[in-house]
Design a protein around this motif. Sequence first.
Motif, mmCIF file in Angstrom:
data_model
loop_
_atom_site.group_PDB
_atom_site.id
_atom_site.type_symbol
_atom_site.label_atom_id
_atom_site.label_comp_id
_atom_site.label_asym_id
_atom_site.label_seq_id
_atom_site.Cartn_x
_atom_site.Cartn_y
_atom_site.Cartn_z
ATOM 1 N N LYS A 94 1.054 -0.764 0.406
ATOM 2 C CA LYS A 94 -0.398 -0.060 -0.266
ATOM 3 C C LYS A 94 0.999 0.936 0.328
ATOM 4 O O LYS A 94 0.579 2.325 -0.687
ATOM 5 C CB LYS A 94 -0.460 0.225 1.566
ATOM 6 C CG LYS A 94 -2.049 1.297 1.689
ATOM 7 C CD LYS A 94 -2.117 1.191 2.900
ATOM 8 C CE LYS A 94 -3.063 2.887 3.484
ATOM 9 N NZ LYS A 94 -3.757 2.021 4.876
ATOM 10 N N TYR A 95 2.133 0.840 0.449
ATOM 11 C CA TYR A 95 2.976 2.171 0.916
ATOM 12 C C TYR A 95 4.031 2.549 -0.485
ATOM 13 O O TYR A 95 4.515 3.968 -0.582
ATOM 14 C CB TYR A 95 3.928 2.054 1.922
ATOM 15 C CG TYR A 95 3.027 2.380 2.953
ATOM 16 C CD1 TYR A 95 2.027 3.358 4.001
ATOM 17 C CD2 TYR A 95 2.664 1.496 3.697
ATOM 18 C CE1 TYR A 95 1.020 3.779 4.266
ATOM 19 C CE2 TYR A 95 1.088 1.463 5.588
ATOM 20 C CZ TYR A 95 0.590 2.371 5.445
ATOM 21 O OH TYR A 95 0.196 2.175 6.369
ATOM 22 N N CYS A 102 8.639 4.919 -0.719
ATOM 23 C CA CYS A 102 7.729 4.306 -0.100
ATOM 24 C C CYS A 102 7.041 5.716 0.846
ATOM 25 O O CYS A 102 7.761 6.486 1.309
ATOM 26 C CB CYS A 102 8.658 3.617 1.450
ATOM 27 S SG CYS A 102 7.869 3.456 2.928
ATOM 28 N N SER A 103 5.894 6.187 0.811
ATOM 29 C CA SER A 103 5.369 6.793 1.658
ATOM 30 C C SER A 103 4.416 6.562 2.780
ATOM 31 O O SER A 103 3.814 7.707 3.215
ATOM 32 C CB SER A 103 3.590 7.121 0.549
ATOM 33 O OG SER A 103 3.156 5.901 0.373
ATOM 34 N N ALA A 104 4.891 5.437 3.487
ATOM 35 C CA ALA A 104 4.283 6.165 4.644
ATOM 36 C C ALA A 104 5.317 6.912 5.743
ATOM 37 O O ALA A 104 6.600 7.314 5.124
ATOM 38 C CB ALA A 104 5.125 3.795 5.430
ATOM 39 N N VAL A 126 1.581 -3.314 4.329
ATOM 40 C CA VAL A 126 0.147 -4.016 3.923
ATOM 41 C C VAL A 126 0.478 -4.062 2.812
ATOM 42 O O VAL A 126 0.976 -3.307 1.860
ATOM 43 C CB VAL A 126 -0.352 -2.226 4.096
ATOM 44 C CG1 VAL A 126 -1.546 -2.233 4.572
ATOM 45 C CG2 VAL A 126 -0.204 -2.094 5.512
ATOM 46 N N PRO A 127 -1.043 -5.121 2.550
ATOM 47 C CA PRO A 127 -1.331 -5.542 0.582
ATOM 48 C C PRO A 127 -1.800 -4.585 -0.017
ATOM 49 O O PRO A 127 -2.985 -4.275 1.144
ATOM 50 C CB PRO A 127 -1.991 -6.559 1.048
ATOM 51 C CG PRO A 127 -1.584 -7.656 2.394
ATOM 52 C CD PRO A 127 -1.126 -5.867 3.203
ATOM 53 N N ASN A 128 -1.279 -4.509 -1.157
ATOM 54 C CA ASN A 128 -1.619 -3.429 -1.736
ATOM 55 C C ASN A 128 -3.096 -3.876 -2.666
ATOM 56 O O ASN A 128 -3.485 -4.465 -3.569
ATOM 57 C CB ASN A 128 -1.235 -2.386 -3.158
ATOM 58 C CG ASN A 128 -1.556 -1.495 -3.332
ATOM 59 O OD1 ASN A 128 -2.798 -0.959 -3.095
ATOM 60 N ND2 ASN A 128 -1.128 -0.761 -4.571
ATOM 61 N N LYS A 129 -4.418 -4.391 -2.098
ATOM 62 C CA LYS A 129 -5.179 -4.943 -2.538
ATOM 63 C C LYS A 129 -6.464 -4.260 -2.692
ATOM 64 O O LYS A 129 -7.326 -3.474 -2.189
ATOM 65 C CB LYS A 129 -5.634 -6.307 -2.199
ATOM 66 C CG LYS A 129 -4.790 -7.041 -2.203
ATOM 67 C CD LYS A 129 -4.951 -9.091 -1.405
ATOM 68 C CE LYS A 129 -3.752 -9.144 -1.807
ATOM 69 N NZ LYS A 129 -4.254 -10.741 -0.884
#
Length: 129
Positions: A94-95, A102-104, A126-129
């Motif tokens: 997700k990030y 990395c956007s976290a 975190v999975p990007n789903k």
Amino acid sequence: MATNPMVKCTVDQCTHYMPGDQCMAAKISVYNNEASGAAEASSDTQCKAFHHRKTMGDMIGALHNANVGGAVTGAFMDGKQITPNVECFVSGCKYWDSGNNCSAQSIAVVGSNAAKTDDTDCQTFVPNK
């Protein structure tokens, strides 16, 4: 635009580990599990900056990726966080952002009793789903 998340690392067997769960590497690279080439959980990620600390020679061998200025500043300035540059190749997170950024705001690298790169994980995955 590249971001530089704060890094909390508990991999105390790494040459880049500093007390306070800080990383004194100049740059860390987070990759997918090598065997599968993908990540579905944080355990499928790994920190490629890991360099096992066993001897003084290991410490010297890791100097090519040392954030010397950050380590000196962090050691002498209260509250100063050493922050390595972070590149991430886990596009299923997700990030993950274009350009392998990395956007976290912060990431946690873990690996209790790590002896090799595969023993480390980006716990922030975190999975990007």
